[in-house]
Design a protein around this motif. Sequence first.
Motif, PDB file in Angstrom:
ATOM      1  N   GLY A  92      -4.359  -7.666   8.669  1.00 10.11           N
ATOM      2  CA  GLY A  92      -4.800  -9.028   8.905  1.00 10.11           C
ATOM      3  C   GLY A  92      -3.833 -10.088   8.410  1.00 10.11           C
ATOM      4  O   GLY A  92      -4.181 -11.266   8.366  1.00 10.11           O
ATOM      5  N   THR A  93      -2.613  -9.672   8.037  1.00  9.55           N
ATOM      6  CA  THR A  93      -1.601 -10.633   7.619  1.00  9.55           C
ATOM      7  C   THR A  93      -0.242 -10.182   8.137  1.00  9.55           C
ATOM      8  O   THR A  93      -0.087  -9.048   8.573  1.00  9.55           O
ATOM      9  CB  THR A  93      -1.570 -10.771   6.081  1.00  9.55           C
ATOM     10  OG1 THR A  93      -0.737 -11.869   5.708  1.00  9.55           O
ATOM     11  CG2 THR A  93      -1.079  -9.504   5.427  1.00  9.55           C
ATOM     12  N   LYS A 120       0.042 -13.229  -2.255  1.00  8.62           N
ATOM     13  CA  LYS A 120       0.346 -11.865  -2.694  1.00  8.62           C
ATOM     14  C   LYS A 120       0.318 -10.861  -1.550  1.00  8.62           C
ATOM     15  O   LYS A 120       1.068  -9.886  -1.556  1.00  8.62           O
ATOM     16  CB  LYS A 120      -0.601 -11.433  -3.805  1.00  8.62           C
ATOM     17  CG  LYS A 120      -2.050 -11.203  -3.385  1.00  8.62           C
ATOM     18  CD  LYS A 120      -2.864 -10.703  -4.579  1.00  8.62           C
ATOM     19  CE  LYS A 120      -4.289 -10.346  -4.189  1.00  8.62           C
ATOM     20  NZ  LYS A 120      -5.063  -9.835  -5.361  1.00  8.62           N
ATOM     21  N   TYR A 121      -0.528 -11.075  -0.543  1.00  6.96           N
ATOM     22  CA  TYR A 121      -0.596 -10.116   0.562  1.00  6.96           C
ATOM     23  C   TYR A 121       0.679 -10.157   1.401  1.00  6.96           C
ATOM     24  O   TYR A 121       1.226  -9.117   1.776  1.00  6.96           O
ATOM     25  CB  TYR A 121      -1.815 -10.396   1.442  1.00  6.96           C
ATOM     26  CG  TYR A 121      -3.138 -10.266   0.717  1.00  6.96           C
ATOM     27  CD1 TYR A 121      -3.371  -9.199  -0.144  1.00  6.96           C
ATOM     28  CD2 TYR A 121      -4.139 -11.219   0.873  1.00  6.96           C
ATOM     29  CE1 TYR A 121      -4.579  -9.077  -0.828  1.00  6.96           C
ATOM     30  CE2 TYR A 121      -5.345 -11.111   0.196  1.00  6.96           C
ATOM     31  CZ  TYR A 121      -5.555 -10.034  -0.656  1.00  6.96           C
ATOM     32  OH  TYR A 121      -6.738  -9.923  -1.328  1.00  6.96           O
ATOM     33  N   GLU A 122       1.170 -11.347   1.704  1.00 10.65           N
ATOM     34  CA  GLU A 122       2.411 -11.463   2.478  1.00 10.65           C
ATOM     35  C   GLU A 122       3.616 -10.976   1.677  1.00 10.65           C
ATOM     36  O   GLU A 122       4.501 -10.315   2.234  1.00 10.65           O
ATOM     37  CB  GLU A 122       2.634 -12.910   2.925  1.00 10.65           C
ATOM     38  CG  GLU A 122       1.819 -13.298   4.139  1.00 10.65           C
ATOM     39  CD  GLU A 122       2.360 -14.559   4.812  1.00 10.65           C
ATOM     40  OE1 GLU A 122       3.374 -15.109   4.315  1.00 10.65           O
ATOM     41  OE2 GLU A 122       1.775 -14.981   5.825  1.00 10.65           O
ATOM     42  N   VAL A 123       3.659 -11.309   0.386  1.00  5.94           N
ATOM     43  CA  VAL A 123       4.777 -10.852  -0.445  1.00  5.94           C
ATOM     44  C   VAL A 123       4.815  -9.334  -0.476  1.00  5.94           C
ATOM     45  O   VAL A 123       5.873  -8.704  -0.308  1.00  5.94           O
ATOM     46  CB  VAL A 123       4.668 -11.435  -1.870  1.00  5.94           C
ATOM     47  CG1 VAL A 123       5.681 -10.764  -2.800  1.00  5.94           C
ATOM     48  CG2 VAL A 123       4.893 -12.943  -1.851  1.00  5.94           C
ATOM     49  N   PHE A 124       3.652  -8.711  -0.689  1.00  2.00           N
ATOM     50  CA  PHE A 124       3.586  -7.253  -0.696  1.00  2.00           C
ATOM     51  C   PHE A 124       4.022  -6.688   0.654  1.00  2.00           C
ATOM     52  O   PHE A 124       4.857  -5.771   0.715  1.00  2.00           O
ATOM     53  CB  PHE A 124       2.165  -6.785  -1.012  1.00  2.00           C
ATOM     54  CG  PHE A 124       1.984  -5.286  -0.898  1.00  2.00           C
ATOM     55  CD1 PHE A 124       2.184  -4.465  -2.000  1.00  2.00           C
ATOM     56  CD2 PHE A 124       1.642  -4.698   0.316  1.00  2.00           C
ATOM     57  CE1 PHE A 124       2.040  -3.081  -1.891  1.00  2.00           C
ATOM     58  CE2 PHE A 124       1.493  -3.322   0.437  1.00  2.00           C
ATOM     59  CZ  PHE A 124       1.693  -2.516  -0.678  1.00  2.00           C
ATOM     60  N   ASN A 125       3.474  -7.234   1.736  1.00  2.85           N
ATOM     61  CA  ASN A 125       3.785  -6.705   3.063  1.00  2.85           C
ATOM     62  C   ASN A 125       5.267  -6.853   3.407  1.00  2.85           C
ATOM     63  O   ASN A 125       5.867  -5.967   4.019  1.00  2.85           O
ATOM     64  CB  ASN A 125       2.946  -7.414   4.126  1.00  2.85           C
ATOM     65  CG  ASN A 125       1.547  -6.825   4.236  1.00  2.85           C
ATOM     66  OD1 ASN A 125       1.138  -6.005   3.419  1.00  2.85           O
ATOM     67  ND2 ASN A 125       0.817  -7.244   5.246  1.00  2.85           N
ATOM     68  N   THR A 157       1.872  -4.934  18.037  1.00  3.70           N
ATOM     69  CA  THR A 157       0.772  -4.400  17.242  1.00  3.70           C
ATOM     70  C   THR A 157      -0.422  -4.001  18.090  1.00  3.70           C
ATOM     71  O   THR A 157      -1.512  -3.815  17.585  1.00  3.70           O
ATOM     72  CB  THR A 157       0.305  -5.451  16.208  1.00  3.70           C
ATOM     73  OG1 THR A 157      -0.094  -6.644  16.918  1.00  3.70           O
ATOM     74  CG2 THR A 157       1.420  -5.789  15.247  1.00  3.70           C
ATOM     75  N   SER A 158      -0.237  -3.809  19.399  1.00  2.00           N
ATOM     76  CA  SER A 158      -1.357  -3.460  20.262  1.00  2.00           C
ATOM     77  C   SER A 158      -1.964  -2.116  19.918  1.00  2.00           C
ATOM     78  O   SER A 158      -3.112  -1.847  20.231  1.00  2.00           O
ATOM     79  CB  SER A 158      -0.885  -3.437  21.724  1.00  2.00           C
ATOM     80  OG  SER A 158       0.155  -2.500  21.898  1.00  2.00           O
TER      81      SER A 158
END
Length: 370
Positions: free
Chosen positions: A240-241, A258-263, A339-340
């Motif tokens: 979802g990010t 934090k989610y985007e940095v991790f990803n 991402t389909s």
Amino acid sequence: MANLYTERYLQKGAYRQTPETGIQWVMRLMDRPRYFYKMFRMSPEIFHALHDLLVSTYGLSSSNNVSSIESLTMFLWIVGGPQSFSQVESHFTRSLWTVHTKFHEVLKCLRKLAKNNITPRDTTFSTEHGRLREDRFWPYFKDAIGAIDGSHISVVVLLDETISHTCRHGYTSQNVLAICDFDMRFIFAVAGWPGSAHDSRILSHALANFPSFPMPPTGKYYLVDSGYPNRIGYLAPFKGTTYHIPEFRHRSGPPQGKYEVFNFLHSSLRNVIERSFGVLKQKWRILKGIPSFSPATQKHIIMACLALHNFVRDSNLRDKEFERCDADEDYLLEDTSDTSDDESEDAENDDTMNTIRTRIADALISARGG
């Protein structure tokens, strides 16, 4: 029938005369390394090392009329060029039967090599790779041991198999599951699955049916994308990010939260598998569209190319494609931003890996003063 037999088999045309034979051409190119590389996708030094290994260990031999060197160069020209069998027949002044026979002899030897060199160097995964010690990754991803992904290899199939082999990109393919380490070596691979098969299904089958699967030791994990479940031994990104590197490249500003940095860091480390596939297909161009061999032969060709990839990497000799990839982590990065088909079939069902992922994300954002 007698006339037909006579015309086809007894009335032979004049023997072809060429200014130089195929093996003479090969020997001449050995004194011109740059052109040798273009034709056979490896340096003369690596070629001689490969040839000697196949002869001494894997059963490659010369016949009365065709040397083992000529057999190997014909094979490499077909899978690297790629050149058709007819082109090889003409250039090497050999019959189609000879070209086919020698191709399959070399393929058989490389299948044996694949069983021995598509394996981890260290089966215990006891040493952290130097890439993990880069400031941006250390110590957050210190327990990563490699990356897993699937890649679609375009193949030609029978009409009644078209639907099952059509992948999400719209062409017929085999979906090849592979694991690589951070040296861009393939340490496990499964070929032969139709293009419509989901990545997580292939992984589940491999775990259940391949004793050679390099299981992650306790506390270690492979990096996977969101096509796989986040479970013990397999660390997936946050869903979802933003995740894929091209998506970050095409927007302004650094990753936020934090989610985007991790990803972003997860993707930057996991893309070693995408770059490995990129080098594989760049060197062995038959993988951009395997001709209409039988499905089993198509599978064997894929595994042979993986074995060649590892042999070149393990040689520690100079290779243009690997050097470019080492110098630029975006070089030959496969485009996986579609991402389909990017959702795993299984739910995220492991609290342990969820906890590890959250802990890493919190540590990353804390280190940035977030």
